[in-house]
Design a protein around this motif. Structure first.
Motif, PDB file in Angstrom:
ATOM      1  N   SER A 290      -6.835 -19.976  24.408  1.00  0.00           N
ATOM      2  CA  SER A 290      -5.892 -18.956  23.940  1.00  0.00           C
ATOM      3  C   SER A 290      -6.506 -18.080  22.862  1.00  0.00           C
ATOM      4  O   SER A 290      -6.044 -16.961  22.620  1.00  0.00           O
ATOM      5  N   THR A 291      -7.559 -18.562  22.203  1.00  0.00           N
ATOM      6  CA  THR A 291      -8.214 -17.752  21.168  1.00  0.00           C
ATOM      7  C   THR A 291      -8.880 -16.517  21.749  1.00  0.00           C
ATOM      8  O   THR A 291      -9.192 -15.576  21.017  1.00  0.00           O
ATOM      9  N   VAL A 292      -9.106 -16.517  23.058  1.00  0.00           N
ATOM     10  CA  VAL A 292      -9.654 -15.330  23.740  1.00  0.00           C
ATOM     11  C   VAL A 292      -8.527 -14.491  24.329  1.00  0.00           C
ATOM     12  O   VAL A 292      -8.525 -13.272  24.228  1.00  0.00           O
ATOM     13  N   TYR A 293      -7.534 -15.159  24.925  1.00  0.00           N
ATOM     14  CA  TYR A 293      -6.425 -14.423  25.538  1.00  0.00           C
ATOM     15  C   TYR A 293      -5.607 -13.672  24.492  1.00  0.00           C
ATOM     16  O   TYR A 293      -5.151 -12.556  24.739  1.00  0.00           O
ATOM     17  N   ASN A 294      -5.418 -14.284  23.338  1.00  0.00           N
ATOM     18  CA  ASN A 294      -4.571 -13.665  22.317  1.00  0.00           C
ATOM     19  C   ASN A 294      -5.028 -12.266  21.928  1.00  0.00           C
ATOM     20  O   ASN A 294      -4.239 -11.323  21.968  1.00  0.00           O
ATOM     21  N   PRO A 295      -6.299 -12.079  21.507  1.00  0.00           N
ATOM     22  CA  PRO A 295      -6.698 -10.715  21.132  1.00  0.00           C
ATOM     23  C   PRO A 295      -6.660  -9.743  22.293  1.00  0.00           C
ATOM     24  O   PRO A 295      -6.366  -8.555  22.109  1.00  0.00           O
ATOM     25  N   ILE A 296      -6.947 -10.209  23.506  1.00  0.00           N
ATOM     26  CA  ILE A 296      -6.912  -9.309  24.663  1.00  0.00           C
ATOM     27  C   ILE A 296      -5.493  -8.825  24.931  1.00  0.00           C
ATOM     28  O   ILE A 296      -5.245  -7.622  25.109  1.00  0.00           O
ATOM     29  N   ILE A 297      -4.535  -9.743  24.922  1.00  0.00           N
ATOM     30  CA  ILE A 297      -3.154  -9.382  25.264  1.00  0.00           C
ATOM     31  C   ILE A 297      -2.453  -8.676  24.117  1.00  0.00           C
ATOM     32  O   ILE A 297      -1.879  -7.593  24.290  1.00  0.00           O
ATOM     33  N   TYR A 298      -2.507  -9.259  22.932  1.00  0.00           N
ATOM     34  CA  TYR A 298      -1.707  -8.745  21.831  1.00  0.00           C
ATOM     35  C   TYR A 298      -2.341  -7.559  21.114  1.00  0.00           C
ATOM     36  O   TYR A 298      -1.654  -6.834  20.408  1.00  0.00           O
TER      37      TYR A 298
END
Length: 345
Positions: A290-298
Motif C-alpha cells: 500500500s505504500t506504493v498504491y497510496n501515493p499513486i491513487i491519492y
C-alpha cells in the motif's frame, strides 16, 4: 544452492503455532519475496520522497487539504524504512536474523506507521467531505483543522500500538517467519482481547469512516448533478470522474487491508485452525505494498500534485500535459488561478 531449503533456526520468541526447525518455504521462495519487496521499496521511496520534496518546493501545494496527503507519504516512508527494507534483508538470508529486539522494533514500526497511514486515509475522506460537500456551510477548511486531523491519526495509532510493549498483546514472527506483527496466533485471553480491540478500533472504525464519507460525497454530487440537469446544465462528467476516483480508492483499501484483517479475525475466531504459512504471508505483504498504491491513487489523481510531481520526476518535462500549444500568458494565468483552488481529487 538456489533451490536449497532453509530450515528455520530455533528462536526463543516463537509463537505457539510455529514449529521450530521446520522448513516453511524453499530457498527460491524467500529470494522471490526479497526481490518483490525490493522493487516495492524502491518505488515507495521514490514516490513518497518526491511527494514531500515537491510540497516543500511548490508553495501552491501547501494548502490545508494537501496536508493529509503529505502526512500519508511520511507514514508510508516509515513503513518502508523500518519495515519493508528489513523484510527485504530477512528474506534475502532466508530467516529472521534480527533477534527479539529487532522483531519488536519492526513489528511496532510497521503497525504504528501502517495504522497512522490507514487513519490518514480516513482523515482524507473526511477532509474531502468538508471541502466538497460543505456540511458546515461556508466554514473554511483551515490549517488548524487539517493539523488536528493529522494529530488524531498519529495519536490514535500510538494508543493502540504501544500496549504490546507493556504486556497487553505482543509482537511475534508471522507467516514464513521473516517479519513480525501483532501476535494473531496466541490463544491467551488477554492477547485475544487485544487483537479484537485492535481490529475494531484500527480497522473497522477507519473503514466505516471511509465508506460513510465517500458515500455522502457521492450522494451530494448526485444531488448537484440532478439540480444541474433541472436547470439545463450538466455535471455528469465531473460526477463520473469523482465516482471513478472514489471506487478506485475504496477498492485499493479493500485489496490492501481486508485480506489481512480477515486473516487475523479467522485465526482469533478459530484458534485451532491451521493456515499454511505461505498463504498467510500473502495478506501481510499486501498491506506493505500500500505504500506504493497510496501515493499513486491519492496524489497522482490530485491535479495540483500531478502538475508539479510529474515534471519533478521527468526532469522538468510533463509528457502528459493536456495542451502544450497554449500561449504562455494563458498558462500563467491559469496556473495562478489554480493556486487558490482545491480539487476534490
Amino acid at each position: 544452492m538456489a533451490h536449497e531449503d532453509i530450515p528455520q533456526p530455533e528462536m526463543n520468541f516463537s509463537t505457539e503455532g510455529n514449529q521450530v526447525g521446520k522448513v516453511l518455504m524453499p530457498r527460491i521462495g524467500y529470494t522471490i519475496l526479497a526481490i518483490i519487496m525490493a522493487i516495492f521499496c524502491t518505488a515507495s521511496l521514490v514516490l513518497n520522497i518526491s511527494v514531500i520534496m515537491v510540497t516543500i518546493k511548490y508553495r501552491q501545494l501547501r494548502h490545508p487539504i494537501n496536508y493529509s496527503l503529505v502526512n500519508l507519504a511520511i507514514a508510508d516512508l516509515g513503513v518502508t524504512l523500518l519495515g519493508s527494507l528489513l523484510t527485504v534483508e530477512t528474506n534475502a538470508v532466508g530467516y529472521f536474523n534480527l533477534g527479539r529486539v529487532g522483531c519488536v522494533i519492526e513489528g511496532f514500526a510497521v503497525a504504528f506507521f501502517g495504522i497512522a497511514a490507514l487513519c490518514t486515509i480516513a482523515v482524507i475522506a473526511v477532509d474531502r467531505v468538508f471541502v466538497v460537500c460543505k456540511p458546515m456551510g461556508t466554514l473554511t477548511f483551515t490549517p488548524r483543522q487539517a493539523l488536528a486531523g493529522i494529530a488524531v491519526s498519529w495519536i490514535w495509532s500510538l494508543i493502540w500500538n504501544t500496549p504490546p510493549l507493556f504486556g497487553w498483546g505482543s509482537y511475534q514472527l508471522e507467516g514464513v517467519q521473516t517479519s513480525c506483527a501483532p501476535d494473531w496466533y496466541s490463544t491467551d485471553p488477554v492477547n485475544m482481547s487485544y487483537i479484537i480491540s485492535f481490529f475494531s478500533f484500527c480497522f473497522a472504525i477507519p473503514f466505516l469512516t471511509i465508506l460513510v464519507s465517500y458515500g455522502y460525497l457521492l450522494w451530494t454530487l448526485r444531488q448537484v448533478a440532478k439540480l444541474g440537469v433541472a436547470e439545463g446544465g450538466t455535471t455528469s462528467k465531473a460526477e463520473v470522474q469523482v465516482s471513478r476516483m472514489v471506487l478506485v480508492m475504496v477498492m485499493a483499501f479493500l485489496i490492501c487491508w481486508l485480506p489481512y484483517a480477515a486473516f487475523a479475525m479467522m485465526v482469533v475466531a478459530n484458534p485451532g485452525m491451521y493456515i499454511d504459512p505461505v498463504i498467510a504471508t500473502v495478506p501481510m505483504y499486501l498491506t506493505k505494498t500500500s505504500t506504493v498504491y497510496n501515493p499513486i491513487i491519492y496524489i497522482f489523481m490530485n491535479k495540483q500534485f500531478q502538475e508539479c510531481i510529474i515534471p519533478f520526476l521527468c526532469c522538468g518535462r510533463n509528457p502528459w500535459a493536456i495542451d502544450k500549444s497554449l500561449p504562455e500568458t494563458t498558462n500563467t494565468s491559469s496556473s495562478n488561478s489554480r493556486k487558490g483552488q482545491v480539487s476534490p481529487a
